[in-house]
Structure formats: structure tokens, C-alpha cells
Design a protein around this motif. Structure first.
Motif, PDB file in Angstrom:
ATOM      1  N   MET A 264      15.933  20.626  13.908  1.00  0.00           N
ATOM      2  CA  MET A 264      15.923  21.768  13.317  1.00  0.00           C
ATOM      3  C   MET A 264      15.504  22.820  14.140  1.00  0.00           C
ATOM      4  O   MET A 264      16.283  24.010  14.617  1.00  0.00           O
ATOM      5  N   LEU A 265      14.444  22.581  14.974  1.00  0.00           N
ATOM      6  CA  LEU A 265      13.788  23.462  16.124  1.00  0.00           C
ATOM      7  C   LEU A 265      14.930  23.691  17.116  1.00  0.00           C
ATOM      8  O   LEU A 265      14.853  24.735  17.753  1.00  0.00           O
ATOM      9  N   THR A 266      15.392  22.433  17.733  1.00  0.00           N
ATOM     10  CA  THR A 266      16.175  22.639  18.712  1.00  0.00           C
ATOM     11  C   THR A 266      17.482  23.400  18.449  1.00  0.00           C
ATOM     12  O   THR A 266      18.095  24.080  19.392  1.00  0.00           O
ATOM     13  N   ASP A 267      18.023  23.309  17.231  1.00  0.00           N
ATOM     14  CA  ASP A 267      19.176  24.041  16.734  1.00  0.00           C
ATOM     15  C   ASP A 267      18.916  25.263  16.845  1.00  0.00           C
ATOM     16  O   ASP A 267      19.931  26.320  17.309  1.00  0.00           O
ATOM     17  N   VAL A 268      17.673  25.733  16.213  1.00  0.00           N
ATOM     18  CA  VAL A 268      17.482  27.286  16.257  1.00  0.00           C
ATOM     19  C   VAL A 268      17.499  27.773  17.919  1.00  0.00           C
ATOM     20  O   VAL A 268      17.918  28.830  18.180  1.00  0.00           O
ATOM     21  N   HIS A 269      16.755  26.850  18.689  1.00  0.00           N
ATOM     22  CA  HIS A 269      16.748  27.252  20.064  1.00  0.00           C
ATOM     23  C   HIS A 269      17.990  27.332  20.657  1.00  0.00           C
ATOM     24  O   HIS A 269      18.545  28.367  21.561  1.00  0.00           O
ATOM     25  N   ARG A 270      18.850  26.367  20.528  1.00  0.00           N
ATOM     26  CA  ARG A 270      20.104  26.566  20.963  1.00  0.00           C
ATOM     27  C   ARG A 270      20.932  27.804  20.593  1.00  0.00           C
ATOM     28  O   ARG A 270      21.652  28.251  21.434  1.00  0.00           O
ATOM     29  N   GLN A 271      20.830  27.998  19.086  1.00  0.00           N
ATOM     30  CA  GLN A 271      21.319  29.095  18.739  1.00  0.00           C
ATOM     31  C   GLN A 271      20.917  30.553  19.415  1.00  0.00           C
ATOM     32  O   GLN A 271      21.851  31.714  19.458  1.00  0.00           O
ATOM     33  N   LEU A 272      19.676  30.689  19.721  1.00  0.00           N
ATOM     34  CA  LEU A 272      19.020  31.944  20.075  1.00  0.00           C
ATOM     35  C   LEU A 272      19.428  32.224  21.536  1.00  0.00           C
ATOM     36  O   LEU A 272      19.494  33.196  21.842  1.00  0.00           O
ATOM     37  N   HIS A 273      19.613  31.124  22.184  1.00  0.00           N
ATOM     38  CA  HIS A 273      19.825  31.183  23.557  1.00  0.00           C
ATOM     39  C   HIS A 273      21.438  31.083  24.002  1.00  0.00           C
ATOM     40  O   HIS A 273      21.816  30.900  25.194  1.00  0.00           O
ATOM     41  N   ALA A 274      22.348  30.848  22.929  1.00  0.00           N
ATOM     42  CA  ALA A 274      23.875  30.576  23.195  1.00  0.00           C
ATOM     43  C   ALA A 274      24.558  31.776  23.695  1.00  0.00           C
ATOM     44  O   ALA A 274      24.966  31.613  24.802  1.00  0.00           O
ATOM     45  N   ALA A 275      23.972  32.931  23.490  1.00  0.00           N
ATOM     46  CA  ALA A 275      24.858  34.136  24.136  1.00  0.00           C
ATOM     47  C   ALA A 275      24.296  34.535  25.587  1.00  0.00           C
ATOM     48  O   ALA A 275      25.209  34.983  25.954  1.00  0.00           O
ATOM     49  N   SER A 276      23.064  34.256  25.939  1.00  0.00           N
ATOM     50  CA  SER A 276      22.797  34.340  27.144  1.00  0.00           C
ATOM     51  C   SER A 276      22.996  33.084  28.566  1.00  0.00           C
ATOM     52  O   SER A 276      22.692  33.391  29.330  1.00  0.00           O
ATOM     53  N   GLY A 277      23.628  32.284  28.009  1.00  0.00           N
ATOM     54  CA  GLY A 277      24.139  30.995  28.684  1.00  0.00           C
ATOM     55  C   GLY A 277      22.983  30.097  28.805  1.00  0.00           C
ATOM     56  O   GLY A 277      21.974  30.234  28.209  1.00  0.00           O
TER      57      GLY A 277
ATOM     58  N   ARG B 274       0.826  -1.293   0.076  1.00  0.00           N
ATOM     59  CA  ARG B 274      -0.001  -0.009  -0.049  1.00  0.00           C
ATOM     60  C   ARG B 274       1.015   1.243  -0.063  1.00  0.00           C
ATOM     61  O   ARG B 274       0.367   2.433  -0.418  1.00  0.00           O
ATOM     62  N   TYR B 275       2.103   1.165   0.617  1.00  0.00           N
ATOM     63  CA  TYR B 275       2.918   2.451   0.683  1.00  0.00           C
ATOM     64  C   TYR B 275       3.888   2.455  -0.066  1.00  0.00           C
ATOM     65  O   TYR B 275       5.007   1.778   0.103  1.00  0.00           O
ATOM     66  N   GLU B 276       3.987   3.372  -1.093  1.00  0.00           N
ATOM     67  CA  GLU B 276       5.133   3.540  -1.952  1.00  0.00           C
ATOM     68  C   GLU B 276       6.149   4.503  -1.525  1.00  0.00           C
ATOM     69  O   GLU B 276       5.803   5.854  -1.255  1.00  0.00           O
ATOM     70  N   PHE B 277       7.452   4.140  -1.260  1.00  0.00           N
ATOM     71  CA  PHE B 277       8.166   4.991  -0.862  1.00  0.00           C
ATOM     72  C   PHE B 277       8.740   6.212  -1.830  1.00  0.00           C
ATOM     73  O   PHE B 277       8.948   5.890  -3.090  1.00  0.00           O
ATOM     74  N   GLN B 278       8.712   7.598  -1.251  1.00  0.00           N
ATOM     75  CA  GLN B 278       9.181   8.557  -2.201  1.00  0.00           C
ATOM     76  C   GLN B 278      10.525   9.084  -1.906  1.00  0.00           C
ATOM     77  O   GLN B 278      11.517   9.368  -2.764  1.00  0.00           O
ATOM     78  N   LYS B 279      10.747   9.244  -0.836  1.00  0.00           N
ATOM     79  CA  LYS B 279      12.275   9.466  -0.036  1.00  0.00           C
ATOM     80  C   LYS B 279      12.543   9.371   1.229  1.00  0.00           C
ATOM     81  O   LYS B 279      11.480   9.260   2.076  1.00  0.00           O
ATOM     82  N   GLU B 280      13.787   9.278   1.780  1.00  0.00           N
ATOM     83  CA  GLU B 280      13.855   9.123   3.125  1.00  0.00           C
ATOM     84  C   GLU B 280      13.838  10.364   3.781  1.00  0.00           C
ATOM     85  O   GLU B 280      14.528  11.432   3.377  1.00  0.00           O
ATOM     86  N   LEU B 281      13.226  10.367   4.826  1.00  0.00           N
ATOM     87  CA  LEU B 281      13.080  11.705   5.674  1.00  0.00           C
ATOM     88  C   LEU B 281      14.247  11.692   6.687  1.00  0.00           C
ATOM     89  O   LEU B 281      14.563  12.814   7.088  1.00  0.00           O
ATOM     90  N   GLY B 282      14.560  10.588   7.138  1.00  0.00           N
ATOM     91  CA  GLY B 282      15.535  10.735   8.494  1.00  0.00           C
ATOM     92  C   GLY B 282      15.646   9.285   8.824  1.00  0.00           C
ATOM     93  O   GLY B 282      15.002   8.273   8.513  1.00  0.00           O
ATOM     94  N   SER B 283      17.014   9.024   9.636  1.00  0.00           N
ATOM     95  CA  SER B 283      17.351   7.504  10.114  1.00  0.00           C
ATOM     96  C   SER B 283      18.047   7.900  11.565  1.00  0.00           C
ATOM     97  O   SER B 283      18.747   9.018  11.657  1.00  0.00           O
ATOM     98  N   GLY B 284      17.759   7.128  12.184  1.00  0.00           N
ATOM     99  CA  GLY B 284      18.497   6.906  13.288  1.00  0.00           C
ATOM    100  C   GLY B 284      18.596   5.622  14.218  1.00  0.00           C
ATOM    101  O   GLY B 284      18.474   4.727  13.443  1.00  0.00           O
TER     102      GLY B 284
ATOM    103  N   PRO C 282       9.202  26.343  28.856  1.00  0.00           N
ATOM    104  CA  PRO C 282       8.127  25.690  28.509  1.00  0.00           C
ATOM    105  C   PRO C 282       7.431  26.273  27.402  1.00  0.00           C
ATOM    106  O   PRO C 282       6.678  25.296  26.667  1.00  0.00           O
ATOM    107  N   LEU C 283       7.661  27.580  26.782  1.00  0.00           N
ATOM    108  CA  LEU C 283       7.229  27.952  25.768  1.00  0.00           C
ATOM    109  C   LEU C 283       7.657  27.179  24.516  1.00  0.00           C
ATOM    110  O   LEU C 283       6.867  26.962  23.573  1.00  0.00           O
ATOM    111  N   PHE C 284       9.090  27.070  24.331  1.00  0.00           N
ATOM    112  CA  PHE C 284       9.404  26.418  23.369  1.00  0.00           C
ATOM    113  C   PHE C 284       9.197  24.857  23.304  1.00  0.00           C
ATOM    114  O   PHE C 284       8.881  24.359  22.391  1.00  0.00           O
TER     115      PHE C 284
ATOM    116  N   THR D 267      11.905  19.787  11.339  1.00  0.00           N
ATOM    117  CA  THR D 267      12.221  18.591  12.043  1.00  0.00           C
ATOM    118  C   THR D 267      12.450  19.062  13.580  1.00  0.00           C
ATOM    119  O   THR D 267      12.688  20.276  13.851  1.00  0.00           O
ATOM    120  N   LEU D 268      12.391  18.291  14.462  1.00  0.00           N
ATOM    121  CA  LEU D 268      12.755  18.600  15.905  1.00  0.00           C
ATOM    122  C   LEU D 268      14.135  18.944  16.079  1.00  0.00           C
ATOM    123  O   LEU D 268      14.578  19.895  16.892  1.00  0.00           O
TER     124      LEU D 268
END
Length: 141
Positions: A113-126, A27-37, A132-134, A110-111
Motif C-alpha cells: 500500500m505504501l509503495t503504491d501511494v509513493h509511486r502514484q505521488l511521484h508518477a507525474a514528476s518522473g 497456541r495460535y488460532e488463525f483468524q484470517k489470512e493477511l497476505g501470501s507470496g 530517504p524520507l520515504f 502494508t508495504l
């Protein structure tokens, strides 16, 4: 389709653009890989019963019978969750030695991407501790 692929989990072609159409669960025809772990590989797939519908198919690694039983139990529990903030599990099955789980596909960031952005935004403030908002914006609760 044009592209290069390598054979991965349970003979599934793995690349961002598979050269061979690959179908699981008849039933499910693969189009592309989204991620792997360490737990498995997620593919964007087309639902052949509903050709305009895209889904995410996770092919999961399970080395032992005990691990496979635990995965089946987890999938069974996930399929019972009905919450607007949790992807709906719509199908599951097995392909060779692998278990697959089908969920809704939500296009977006992706999660990682979001955590990388969050980390970059808060890197300067320690270190800021738990935000909780994030957490609410990325679906932690």
C-alpha cells in the motif's frame, strides 16, 4: 465463523474468514489470512495463552531439507534482533512440513500500500530515485 475457505499450505484453511478454527503450535488460532507470496502465507492469529493478544503467524514454504535449515537459521537470527523498527519474533515451530514464525502484529498499512501511494505521488514528476524520507517511514532502515 461464517465464510468460505480452501485448504492451503500444510492443510491450513485459507480465506479472509476461515470457517474452521485452526491452531498451530497448540497456541495460535488463525483468524484470517493477511497476505501470501512465494515465501509463505501470513495469518492474523489469536494467542491462546494471552487471549486479548493478536499476533502474525507466517507459515513458510520450504521444499527441501536444505531450505528448511536455512529458514531455521534465519528465524534464529531474527529472534535475536531487538530494535523498535523491526517486528519482534516471539515464537517459531513446525506444522507438518511447514515452518511457522510468530511475530508481533502491527495494524496498519502494508508495504505494498505504501509503495503504491509513493509511486502514484511521484508518477507525474518522473523517476525520482531513492527517497530517504520515504524509506525511513516504511522501515527500510
Amino acid at each position: 465463523m461464517v465464510g468460505r475457505s480452501r485448504v492451503g499450505l500444510a492443510g491450513v484453511p485459507v480465506s479472509s474468514e476461515p470457517t474452521v478454527k485452526f491452531v498451530v503450535g497448540e497456541r495460535y488460532e488463525f483468524q484470517k489470512e493477511l497476505g501470501s507470496g512465494g515465501f509463505g502465507t501470513v495469518f492474523l492469529a489469536r494467542d491462546l495463552k494471552f487471549p486479548d493478544k493478536q499476533v502474525a503467524v507466517k507459515m513458510m514454504h520450504a521444499a527441501s531439507a536444505e531450505a528448511r535449515n536455512e529458514l531455521w537459521e534465519e528465524i534464529r537470527h531474527l529472534s535475536q534482533i531487538d530494535d523498535p523498527y523491526v517486528l519482534r519474533t516471539t515464537d517459531w515451530g513446525h506444522h507438518g512440513d511447514s515452518i511457522f514464525m510468530v511475530t508481533e502484529y502491527v495494524k496498519g498499512k502494508t508495504l505494498t500500500m505504501l509503495t503504491d501511494v509513493h509511486r502514484q505521488l511521484h508518477a507525474a514528476s518522473g523517476p525520482t530515485g531513492f527517497d530517504p524520507l520515504f524509506a525511513a517511514n516504511v522501515g527500510f532502515w
